[in-house]
Design a protein around this motif. Structure first.
Motif, PDB file in Angstrom:
ATOM      1  N   ARG A 172      23.227  57.834  72.945  1.00 57.01           N
ATOM      2  CA  ARG A 172      22.530  58.678  72.197  1.00 57.01           C
ATOM      3  C   ARG A 172      22.841  57.361  70.832  1.00 57.01           C
ATOM      4  NH1 ARG A 172      17.519  60.739  70.681  1.00 57.01           N
ATOM      5  NH2 ARG A 172      18.045  61.647  73.055  1.00 57.01           N
ATOM      6  N   SER A 231      17.545  58.718  61.752  1.00 57.89           N
ATOM      7  CA  SER A 231      17.292  57.677  63.369  1.00 57.89           C
ATOM      8  C   SER A 231      17.439  58.769  64.324  1.00 57.89           C
ATOM      9  CB  SER A 231      17.031  56.649  63.645  1.00 57.89           C
ATOM     10  OG  SER A 231      16.725  56.427  64.663  1.00 57.89           O
ATOM     11  N   ARG A 232      17.421  59.473  65.726  1.00 65.76           N
ATOM     12  CA  ARG A 232      17.681  59.807  66.878  1.00 65.76           C
ATOM     13  C   ARG A 232      17.403  59.083  67.750  1.00 65.76           C
ATOM     14  NH1 ARG A 232      17.134  64.119  69.646  1.00 65.76           N
ATOM     15  NH2 ARG A 232      19.375  65.197  69.352  1.00 65.76           N
ATOM     16  N   ASN A 233      17.394  58.002  67.195  1.00 67.32           N
ATOM     17  CA  ASN A 233      17.241  57.339  68.925  1.00 67.32           C
ATOM     18  C   ASN A 233      16.852  56.061  68.615  1.00 67.32           C
ATOM     19  OD1 ASN A 233      15.568  58.779  70.983  1.00 67.32           O
ATOM     20  ND2 ASN A 233      14.373  59.273  69.524  1.00 67.32           N
TER      21      ASN A 233
END
Lengths: 414, 414
Positions: free
Chosen positions: A184, A256-258
């Motif tokens: 991730r 953002s986490r992607n």
């Protein structure tokens, strides 16, 4: 298990060329749960090659040599690996016949230097190369006292990729203990690196099974999380748990986490809220609009705007009163606000975003030094301004300013 | 003398990131006559780092470590080099004071993890880092029984470049035996690579003592010439002779003979002719203005312009009649001309430059496919238009378009 990739070729040690095969190999190896722990680039020099091979065999489980398998004088990979591992090299009659046949089919005479491409390391399996003359080699066994897997692959990317996928992947899969990797990427806007690390280190240290890497750029920090486990579920669960805790700690600094870029996130938010945007750029000179329009489909929420490099254009395109510029200077809160509100009105946009500042290296004064940038965001009933002093050179200051400006939009719409 | 470059950072061992600092360092080292014989990439792992440092010290004269000097837990370069070379590491009070001062100046509290950035190897000189907190280190002496030069440099490219140029180059020059290398970079605009090579290969093949490397990008080819000789005069004379012949062959396609960018050349020409410029950008969305304003001092000849992403703004900012857009479409010769002339008039500029096209990936039609771009340049009494079909993805098409647009300005003023 871990791997070392050794790229061979003097051209890869010049200022203008770079190995890229290793990126492809790394992706494939990671998918099998194999981590790349070293990459080495070495020229077409036998002594250097032997040194690289010896270092590699002493420290990695899987060794992948790429390049140096051709017919010329400076193709020395076979000889060097044989020397480093103390193995015999013998000419394989079957491979030689295939080589001769390949040339005959193409109605070409095979020059004698091609014959050495049929030389094979004792114990190795030849890997036929459908796209070139040089076959690859696969070797596994005890070397340097430990079980090793050794591959010799051709250097040209299309030969290497085909050969690796068709002939090495299955062999590797059969040898590598099943492992699963989850990853991730969290991205953080406008937070100093040391502050970020001080806040997250106590958290990620509790997850020694998840490798956490921190990358800092201008106005952006990336946290790369990478977990290994014996099942995909466990790996994912550990990575998600850590990511969740980091997000709780850093809160709305995480944009953002992607792995999405800030301009991509701004794009999502504008579309979600059904709003559009216009910009007025002074010191960033188009960079802000360029970032916004780098996203395909940005015409759905981005109208355009003005590059108001000269004071006249600040008036012409954004209606900033010349008296206001004369009184406060072009780099001021007042002018930033007037630019944002003016461009919003001229473009009939929901949001007007403006940047004015001193990107340097010249133009700074004691009052208004290089790096001073004003950012303003005008919307329905409210205009915000943020003043910053950015460090670095012209390019970096301009990038920082676009990052801050985009982050204002993100925070407004969050 | 030869060198090994060691890039440190786990992110450089992932499929998505690559060390590029080594290309910069290689160029600088080559200019001093130092050859790079190994490049190693290693992660943020102390045992691996120590192994990489030991291998390097055993095989190269100059060792350059990049990265891993920051304040975080996984910044381990100092510790690993100390272990590999069996050197003490001590905290330098002066460096510590500077660090504290740096934070104080910015009105930030220094978290304790920053302190280790003041740790210095026994015998090393600290190299102040103007662009970041982590200082570099320079060490020279007998290690592994031989004279070695060892540098520890920060990883972020802007920090590394400034620090290396300002503080390592002179020190290196004083230590390296003089060698004579002459180089020249010719840059060519808007010519296909195969055509360029077909025309210049017969020429450069007659100069085997000058190494010629051809690098092709979007709308730009670079020819890197590099001659070694026993005197600077001979090296320069051979390189200049070859460069002259190539220029004669390629004529006005050559836009730079000293490595300048196209925007720099356009800057020279505009200043020489005492003219100014304004732009109207549709598909390039700010990239053209961004390239122009990347040059410090561009406000002397660049007024600004408009990003006319929506059709309404084409009318609002450049006075393009809505009927013209309705009749010919936004991507048409007619609209390109109207944009260039309109922005020239609105900005009262000597030259108006416009770009409109389809950058993709969506928005193409059989008549007007992705990659179609119209470029127009309006000046006193004359407007030119160039229509092109560029290959590649969105980013590449946009870059091509800015290159073509800048080249129009260059050719007009030449």
């Amino acid at each position: 298990m871990n791997a070392e990739i050794i790229a061979i070729g003097s051209e890869l040690l010049t200022p203008s060329r770079q190995d890229t095969n290793s990126l492809f190999l790394t992706e494939k190896l990671n998918q099998l749960g194999v981590e790349v722990v070293f990459k080495t680039v070495v020229g077409d020099n036998r002594r250097h090659l032997v040194s690289a091979a010896r270092a590699a065999v002493s420290r990695a489980d899987i060794l992948i040599f790429m390049g140096g398998l051709g017919p010329t004088e400076d193709d020395l990979t076979r000889e060097a690996v044989a020397e480093a591992l103390d193995l015999e090299l013998h000419r394989d009659p079957e491979l030689l016949a295939k080589l001769e046949q390949r040339f005959a089919t193409r109605k070409m005479t095979m020059s004698p230097n091609n014959e050495k491409q049929a030389d094979i390391l004792a114990g190795a399996t030849a890997l036929p190369n459908a796209n070139g003359t040089a076959p690859g080699q696969w070797l596994s066994g005890k070397y340097d006292g430990k079980e090793k897997i050794i591959m010799l692959l051709p250097g040209p990317p299309h030969e290497l990729k085909a050969l690796f996928e068709e002939q090495c992947l299955d062999r590797l899969r059969a040898r590598v203990p099943p492992q699963f990797i989850a990853t991730r990427v969290l991205k953080v806007a406008m937070m100093p690196e040391s502050q970020c690390d001080a806040r997250v280190a106590p958290i990620y240290k509790c997850y020694p099974d998840v490798q956490t890497t921190i990358l800092a750029g201008a106005g952006e920090i990336q946290l790369h999380l990478r977990g290994h486990a014996e099942s995909l579920e466990t790996a994912q669960q550990r990575v998600e748990e850590l990511a969740g805790k980091i997000e709780d700690e850093l809160d709305d600094f995480v944009f953002s986490r992607n792995g999405e870029s800030l301009e991509q996130i701004v794009s999502y938010f504008l579309q979600m809220r059904n709003l559009n945007l216009a910009v007025a750029e002074s010191c960033t000179g188009g960079m802000l609009a360029e970032r916004i329009t780098s996203i395909s489909g940005s015409s759905r929420y981005f109208l355009g705007g003005a590059i108001v490099y000269s004071n006249e254009l600040k008036t012409q395109f954004a209606g900033v009163p010349p008296e206001l510029i004369a009184k406060h200077g072009a780099v001021s809160r007042e002018v930033a606000v007037a630019l944002a509100e003016g461009v919003r009105e001229r473009c009939q946009a929901n949001l007007g975003l403006a940047v004015t500042g001193i990107a340097g290296p010249t133009g700074g004064t004691p009052d208004k030094p290089v790096g001073l940038v004003l950012h303003a965001l005008a919307g329905e009933g409210k205009t915000e301004v943020i003043e910053r002093n950015f460090p670095g050179d012209r390019k970096r200051i301009r990038w920082f300013a676009t990052q801050q400006a985009l982050d204002m939009v993100r925070r407004r719409l969050m």
